[in-house]
Design an enzyme around this catalytic site. Structure first.
Site, PDB file in Angstrom:
ATOM      1  CG  ASP A 450      -4.057   1.724  -5.106  1.00  0.00           C
ATOM      2  OD1 ASP A 450      -3.478   0.759  -5.610  1.00  0.00           O
ATOM      3  OD2 ASP A 450      -3.475   2.646  -4.520  1.00  0.00           O
ATOM      4  CG  ASP A 757      -3.025   3.811  -0.505  1.00  0.00           C
ATOM      5  OD1 ASP A 757      -2.138   2.954  -0.648  1.00  0.00           O
ATOM      6  OD2 ASP A 757      -4.215   3.513  -0.286  1.00  0.00           O
ATOM      7  CG  ASP A 761       1.513   1.880  -3.378  1.00  0.00           C
ATOM      8  OD1 ASP A 761       1.711   0.735  -3.808  1.00  0.00           O
ATOM      9  OD2 ASP A 761       0.500   2.196  -2.734  1.00  0.00           O
TER      10      ASP A 761
END
Length: 1025
Positions: A450, A757, A761
């Site tokens: 990310d 997070d 996901d």
């Protein structure tokens, strides 16, 4: 007084209308209870208390719940509250809406718990302690941890240990019978002591690892929770939650206790952990206000009043049965090594059987010597006891050969190095939730990361603000914003948020809570635009909310103004998506203008310009709507999301973390490709990727290295497989796009690590070989789906995890090389000596000591090396590559052949070379063999490099193990002569043993200069076929 009587009579009616199936005794209890209840309503308060005390014993003997009496009766219980845990537990367990109404609803329960819904419980130690005492703590009973005795018992149940103990018992019995207690206990007793030491040391090692895993498991269960205490929103541990707390919930949170819904919007929970049903359950004030611990929030946000904690909660009993023992988990590396164990066991059994047959044949044919351990058979002159004792000794030697041959130290070494690595990684901000992740991370070939909080600091700040086509740069310019437009912007900020603003006094500083994006926008509005959050909330009523999630990338709120009774919709989200929903915009003067194609293009250019400067661009939009469209019956319909008016754009800067570029380059240098997968637009993603070193202007910009999620999604499967290796950045990606990327990479043979997070996901984290969740911004759903939690959300920590993962693999290879060298040497020496001389050079106790050196002590010494920089200069280890490489086989065979040659020379020529008797010669053989292992431990520290001392000074445990080994060897030779069957040696003889063993160092240096093929020999044979 009459109102009290009516309340009591209503309660009596409820009780008397119970099921007719009650037994006679139960009906009597109902009637008795109703009579007492009615009388108590007629008496004064003091008399009611006395009746309660008198009937207390009767209440304990019946199954009828009197909890409602405790609540509706206006008196204090002994615990200081107007309601008890039994009543609250019953309420939640049965989802009893009728009982909830009897208890005057959620407000009544909050009052009974002395909780101010607007400010929470009082944040003082005495109040919290009182609640702990009255309702319990938010902890669960767990099965007791395994004791040291348990591990000793498990170790002693090993078949080889049982056989050795049997042999020791027989040897002890015959020895005492033949030589008396004073002299006869040595042989059998020595084996008993040696076996006990092996069992005790192995058990203690396992016990320590078990304690370490329990500690790490407890750390992983410690979850920070947002609560309201004393009017202030703050984070506390889930273990510190008490009954009466007001808890904030958002998407991805795990509900920490049982409770009742207070306030929120679109709150939906996943109760599959309790009910097994996959459908998500909607929670609201009227139809289903019940929230249960262990469930997960999948949409919306809200607040709840905690009613039951710990073992009183619905989930409590179930949690108490869960045993988080990870010590029995077998990692992939352990599984691969376990395939080697049966092979070595078969070889060991074959050699042991041959040794047994040869020794037995030589003994009964009289070809053994009288002075050796077995003795000499002399026909009828030999006593039966001597014969049996000799056979027992031969069996013991054969069994110990098997013990030496079986590499039972492999699992111990893997466990030790994993536990050691887990502890060190914890200190470096990485919490390992699954053992296998440690070693798998060392094989990672691709990391999908990310952006926010991982590559960046996650410290958002509004640095740009656009009204129409005009940029508002400073505070003076803010004052020129028209009041009507400013009010709309402030409404959009204040109501369309999951964060909060707290300011105890006008002289105090603001405290902002929420996500980094929410805090940045709230901070900007409060400090720059002088937003009065509390004043705004009093002027409007929120009717409906569409919460933000990673798929929609926007959130909306429907609100009604009290002043003019008008209804408005406010939207906030990704700028280009909000822009598509707008048909007009406000200019800097507050005038509404049509959003023509030219104007829309200008806004798109503004958004792209901010994105190219690494800014996250957020847009605000508004529309006034008709009241009738959102009546109570249609409250769950989607908010109006077309024909909106654009209010303005803000650009949020989130600077890159210091050192992140170096961390990315370290991964690339180690042969690990880094891919950025982000929800930001393509321009922001490109800018951040270039700044971090993921994209390089000289190479990656030329190719199709940057794609958007929708583009990748629309590729054909063949196109995706063809292009996935080339993609470095995927922008505007959804969780499905991330999952698709992971699946493609795995199909191409990559070992994939993924960071995540959010709740959405979770599929990608589970699909990946190594799931890495974020400890600060990560939701509990993401953490539960992951293998490792990055506690500081820092990409540099991923590099640390990668290095330690490779260190685990390297340490295991060191131990395997060391142990297999002893296995090969011992098997060959024992067989050759038994076949040619009719005896083995090492006694049972000596062989057990060697086994202890090569298992537990070697595992401690070699499995606790810190990872070196050289590990990050190697390419990743393939998923199917063998643990034992050609280089290791070269080292194993060279050292094993050296040890075999030395010991056989000493066996057959040692007495003439040194001019000593048989007993001293056997001691020289034993001593030299042990010191060969000591020197070989140094050789095994580095499989490829010649300098075996490099880095050894950093491993204190290694030097401690070496010192202990040498010290114990000296004691066994010089002091424990009867126990170890040794003879004291002179200084010259000690020097000879050490000097001969030290030759292994130059031999290792020479053989490491010999090149070997990188691939296993068998792979070439298969290819030729």
């Amino acid at each position: 007084m009459s109102s009290i009587c009516n309340a009591k009579l209503n309660s009596i009616d409820v009780l008397l209308e119970g099921e007719n199936t009650l037994s006679t005794a139960r009906k009597r209890w109902h009637k008795a209870f109703a009579a007492i209840f009615f009388c108590r309503a007629m008496l004064d308060f003091q008399h009611m208390l006395s009746l309660v005390k008198k009937s207390e014993a009767e209440k304990k003997s019946t199954k009828i719940s009197y909890s409602s009496v405790h609540t509706t009766s206006h008196f204090q219980l002994k615990n200081g509250f107007k309601i008890d845990s039994k009543c609250l537990t019953e309420l939640m367990k049965e989802k009893n809406l009728h009982l909830l109404r009897e208890l005057e609803g959620i407000d009544g329960i909050a009052s009974a718990l002395q909780t101010d819904i607007e400010r929470g419980v009082h944040d003082d130690g005495d109040n919290i302690a009182l609640r702990h005492k009255a309702f319990g703590s938010n902890t669960y009973k767990k099965p007791p941890s395994k004791s040291l005795f348990h591990f000793m018992w498990q170790a002693s149940k090993d078949l080889t240990i049982v056989i050795l103990l049997g042999c020791a018992a027989l040897s002890l019995g015959f020895g005492i019978k033949q030589q008396g207690l004073k002299e006869g206990w040595y042989d059998g007793g020595s084996i008993f002591v040696a076996v006990f030491l092996i069992v005790a040391i192995s058990a203690f090692s396992d016990y320590r690892q078990s304690k370490q895993f329990d500690k790490l498991s407890k750390a992983s269960e410690d979850i920070p929770i947002d609560v309201l205490r004393g009017g202030r929103r703050q984070k506390i541990s889930n273990f510190d939650i008490v009954v009466g707390d007001v808890v904030f919930l958002k998407i991805g949170d795990q509900v920490p206790a049982d409770g009742l819904f207070l306030y929120g919007h679109s709150l939906r929970v996943d109760e599959s952990s309790m009910t097994g049903e996959s459908d998500h359950v909607e929670v609201d004030c009227s139809h289903n206000p019940f929230l249960f611990s262990g469930t997960k929030v999948v949409d919306g946000y809200g607040q709840m009043l905690v009613t039951s904690v710990g073992m009183n909660s619905t989930w409590g009993q179930m949690m108490s049965l869960i045993n988080h023992d990870t010590s029995d988990q077998q990692t992939p590396l352990q599984e691969r090594l376990s395939k080697l164990t049966p092979l070595m066991a078969k070889i060991g059994l074959a050699v042991a059987f041959m040794v047994f047959v040869v020794l037995l044949a030589r003994y009964f044919t009289g070809n053994t010597k009288k002075e050796n351990e077995i003795g000499k058979f002399d026909g009828s002159k030999t006593k039966i006891d001597d014969v049996v004792n000799a056979v027992v000794d031969i069996i013991a030697i054969a069994v110990i050969v098997v013990v030496i041959a079986i590499p039972e130290g492999f699992p111990l070494a893997v466990t030790l190095t994993l536990a050691y690595s887990m502890k060190k990684m914890m200190a470096e901000q990485a919490l390992v939730r699954r053992l296998s992740a440690c070693e798998t991370m060392g094989c990672a070939t691709t990391i999908c990361t990310d952006k926010t909080g991982t590559l960046t600091l996650n410290q958002m700040k509004v640095t740009k603000f656009w009204l129409g086509q005009k940029s508002v740069e400073d505070g003076a310019a803010y004052s020129s914003i028209p009041h009507c437009l400013l009010d709309l912007i402030l409404e959009g900020v204040a109501f369309n948020t999951t964060g909060s603003v707290y300011r105890p006094t006008s002289a105090s500083e603001f405290e902002f809570t929420g996500s980094p994006t929410e805090k940045a926008i709230l901070s900007w509005a409060a400090l720059e635009l002088n937003m009065d959050m509390e004043g705004l909330t009093k002027k409007c009523i929120i009717q409906h909310v569409e919460a933000f999630n990673s798929q929609k990338k926007r959130s909306g709120v429907l609100m009604k103004r009290k002043a003019d009774n008008t209804t408005h919709v406010h939207w906030k989200g990704a700028a280009e998506m909000i822009l598509e929903m707008c048909s007009s915009y406000y200019d800097a003067s507050g005038i509404t203008k049509d959003l023509t194609d030219d104007e829309r293009m200008k806004f798109e250019q503004t958004i792209q310009g901010m994105a190219a400067s690494s800014l996250r661009c957020i847009a605000f939009a508004h529309k006034q709507v008709q009241d009738y469209k959102y009546s109570d019956e249609k409250i769950h319909e989607k908010l109006e999301d077309s024909g909106l008016i654009l209010l303005g754009l803000v650009g949020l800067k989130d600077p890159c973390r210091p050192g992140v570029r170096e961390a990315v380059e370290a991964c690339q240098f180690a042969g690990v490709q880094v891919k950025l997968i982000t929800g930001d637009n393509v321009f922001t993603a490109k800018a951040i990727a270039t700044e971090c070193g993921i994209l390089r202007a000289d190479r990656d910009m030329v190719r199709e290295a940057v794609v958007e999620g929708v583009e990748f999604r629309n590729y054909t499967p063949e196109q995706r497989m063809q292009k996935v290796d080339e993609i470095c950045v995927m922008a505007r990606s959804s969780p499905f796009d991330k999952l698709l990327m992971v699946q493609c990479l795995k199909q191409k043979g990559h070992v994939v690590a993924v960071t995540g997070d959010g709740t959405n996901d979770a599929p990608a984290l589970k699909e990946a070989d190594i799931g890495l969740s974020m400890g600060i911004q990560g939701t509990e759903v993401a953490k539960e789906s992951s293998d490792i939690v990055i506690l500081d959300d820092n990409f540099a920590t991923l590099v640390t995890v990668l290095r330690w993962g490779r260190g685990v693999y390297a340490n295991i290879q060191k131990f395997v090389q060391f142990q297999l060298t002893i296995n090969v040497a011992t098997l060959v020496i024992n067989f050759v000596a038994a076949a040619s001389a009719g005896e083995v050079p090492l006694t049972a106790v000596q062989l057990l000591w060697v086994n202890l050196i090569m298992d537990t002590m070697a595992a401690l010494a070699l499995a606790t090396d810190k990872p070196t920089k050289e590990l990050m200069e190697r390419p990743p280890v393939g998923r199917t590559e063998p643990v034992i490489t050609c280089i290791m086989w070269r080292n194993i065979l060279s050292q094993a052949l050296f040890q075999i040659a030395v010991l056989l020379i000493l066996q057959f020529r040692g007495r003439s070379i040194f001019g000593v008797n048989e007993r001293i010669n056997n001691t020289l053989i034993f001593n030299t063999f042990v010191f060969c292992q000591v020197f070989n431990e140094f050789n095994s520290r580095n499989i490829e490099k010649n300098n075996v001392f490099k880095g050894s000074q950093g491993n204190k445990l290694f030097w401690v193990i070496i010192a202990i080994t040498i010290a114990v060897q000296v004691v066994m030779v010089e002091l424990l002569e009867r126990f170890a069957d040794t003879e004291r040696l002179s200084w010259g003889q000690w020097g000879a043993c050490i000097g001969i063993a030290a030759i292994s160092w130059p031999i290792s240096w020479v053989f490491k200069c010999i090149p070997v093929p990188a691939k296993p020999i068998f792979s070439y044979l298969k290819r030729d076929k």
